[in-house]
Design a protein around this motif. Structure first.
Motif, mmCIF file in Angstrom:
data_model
loop_
_atom_site.group_PDB
_atom_site.id
_atom_site.type_symbol
_atom_site.label_atom_id
_atom_site.label_comp_id
_atom_site.label_asym_id
_atom_site.label_seq_id
_atom_site.Cartn_x
_atom_site.Cartn_y
_atom_site.Cartn_z
ATOM 1 N N LYS A 77 -42.362 29.498 64.001
ATOM 2 C CA LYS A 77 -41.309 29.797 63.019
ATOM 3 C C LYS A 77 -40.059 28.963 63.302
ATOM 4 C CE LYS A 77 -42.603 34.595 62.073
ATOM 5 N NZ LYS A 77 -42.222 35.997 62.356
ATOM 6 N N ASP A 115 -40.630 25.579 62.011
ATOM 7 C CA ASP A 115 -40.508 25.611 60.536
ATOM 8 C C ASP A 115 -39.047 25.498 60.133
ATOM 9 O OD1 ASP A 115 -43.204 25.979 60.211
ATOM 10 O OD2 ASP A 115 -43.097 28.154 59.897
ATOM 11 N N ASP A 137 -37.672 22.100 60.826
ATOM 12 C CA ASP A 137 -38.278 21.199 59.832
ATOM 13 C C ASP A 137 -37.543 21.296 58.501
ATOM 14 O OD1 ASP A 137 -40.266 19.526 60.525
ATOM 15 O OD2 ASP A 137 -41.912 20.929 60.168
ATOM 16 N N ASP A 138 -37.283 22.544 58.063
ATOM 17 C CA ASP A 138 -36.569 22.751 56.791
ATOM 18 C C ASP A 138 -35.191 22.114 56.847
ATOM 19 O OD1 ASP A 138 -38.688 24.123 55.822
ATOM 20 O OD2 ASP A 138 -37.822 26.126 56.097
#
Lengths: 109, 325
Positions: free
Chosen positions: B305, B308, B311-312
């Protein structure tokens, strides 16, 4: 965060920044580096506002009035905040201590 | 209403023991048949040891950085077995550039001692770089600094990002060139503590040779080679675009909180190894780096998570940049 030290200052006391410090402004906040103690200090925007007026010519009373105007505080609240910060800065030798401070006439606000 | 924080001293320097007064064992610059040479990013290293097994193991860990010739400014690491004694367990001397650093008694301790010795020598001698205790990664030409104490999750986060195609610079140092303000690579093998072994497995990053090494009070560690994912997984120098202060909290969902650049610069001072010995004024370098970066605090307990989320963030920045362009 500021400590709880509450210093009583004469309202005519004119705090003065030590000239040998390195200062940097980042997005409205301040960083002060003291090469003598290798310590770094972070000033948020309010602390920076006060710090910038610790020029040795402006009294605590005068600084507090400006803080009260700018941040919508009562005169007493502003004076407390200014005294607290000045006490903190003095403890860390970022401003001259009261004893060392040159005696000059108090400038009007 | 008022907030002011202060940080004193040079914590990185004080953490590092000063062995400079210890006896030396005469490291010379002459090349010997027992030498193997490496160029690990900007750090040239020569390992000099009669222990063939150690040479093989180290060369296999750093196969991606092996070079044929010794650099003139190479860090010379000597590992020599001590003369046998009936009264003592077998021991080894580990020294760097003539300074004795460690005397491990087990083979499994030697490589962690070598890595520590290189860290020590970097902090002692690399004055042209600002050195921060941080993992550093790169994506799309933009550098990410992840400063933190030991246990903050720097290496695990670096491994998680590596597994997602981010390129690796280092899991221990942010080396910032004081002239160009560019992050420099020192792609040492990622050092993973035993509790994080299953995480590496899940990320598809095998420990080198499935071996365990002993690293002092940190206990068993393993190493992940940065080229496990591919030969292009090591980055070259790049500007710093994000500074993220990670904090591991078991089981926590990741939260990324923006902080002011002044706060970030203030915190970076506390992670600086060479605040006093930096060739250019470290205060100027740190504020310049922070001025051009986006700064965050990260609390996380779940590697997937967290990756993630980062990355976002990076993708959002890239698309915003593309729109502006």
């Amino acid at each position: 965060m500021l400590g709880k030290t509450r210093n009583e200052y004469s309202s005519s006391y004119q705090p003065n920044r030590r000239p040998s410090l390195r200062e940097s402004l980042l997005d409205g906040e301040g960083l002060v580096f003291d090469e003598e103690t290798n310590s770094t200090h972070h000033l948020n925007s309010t602390a920076l506002f006060i710090w910038n007026q610790c020029d040795g010519n402006t009294s605590i009373q005068c600084i507090a009035e400006r803080v009260a105007d700018t941040y919508d505080l009562t005169a007493k609240e502003a004076l407390d905040e200014v005294s607290r910060l000045v006490g903190y800065l003095e403890e860390r030798r970022l401003i001259h201590s009261r004893e060392d401070a040159p005696k000059e006439d108090v400038k009007s606000c | 209403m008022l907030e002011i924080h202060d940080a004193t001293g040079d914590p990185g320097q004080s953490r590092k023991p000063d062995y400079s007064s210890n006896r030396t064992n005469g490291a010379g610059s002459k090349e010997l048949p027992t030498d193997v040479h490496f160029q690990i990013g900007v750090i040239p290293v020569t390992l000099r040891t009669p222990l063939r097994k150690l040479r093989r193991d180290y060369a296999s860990l750093y196969d991606f950085a092996r070079v044929d010739r010794k650099s003139p400014n190479s860090f010379i690491i000597e590992v020599t077995p001590k003369p046998f004694s009936l009264r003592h367990r077998p021991r080894f001397d580990v020294s760097i550039n003539g300074h004795l650093q460690f005397e491990p008694s087990r083979l499994a301790e030697i490589i962690p001692c070598i890595e520590w010795s290189i860290n020590w020598e970097i902090s002692r001698s690399l004055s042209g770089h600002l050195q921060l205790h941080a993992s550093t990664m790169e994506k799309n030409g933009c550098g990410i600094i992840l400063p933190g104490e030991s246990g903050a999750g720097k290496s695990t986060l670096a491994a998680g990002l590596l597994a997602r195609g981010y390129r690796y610079l280092c899991d221990e140092f942010a080396l910032i060139d004081t002239d160009t303000l560019q992050l420099q690579p020192y792609p040492r093998v990622l050092c993973v503590k035993k509790p994080a072994f299953p995480v590496m497995e899940a990320l598809g990053l095998p420990l080198h040779g499935r071996k365990h090494y002993l690293k002092g009070i940190k206990g068993y560690v393993g190493y992940v080679k940065p080229n496990t994912i591919g030969d292009a997984s090591v980055a070259s120098s790049c500007p710093v675009r994000n500074i993220i202060f990670p904090k591991y909290q078991a089981g926590a969902d990741p939260v990324l909180m923006p902080i002011s650049r002044a706060q970030a610069a203030f915190s970076l001072h506390t992670y600086c190894f060479n605040l006093l010995s930096c060739h250019r004024n470290s205060f100027d370098v740190i504020t310049s780096v922070a001025r051009n970066a986006n700064c965050f605090r990260l609390v996380s307990g779940d590697i997937q998570k967290t990756c993630d989320l980062i990355d976002d963030l990076v993708r959002g920045q890239s698309s915003a940049h593309a729109k502006i362009a």
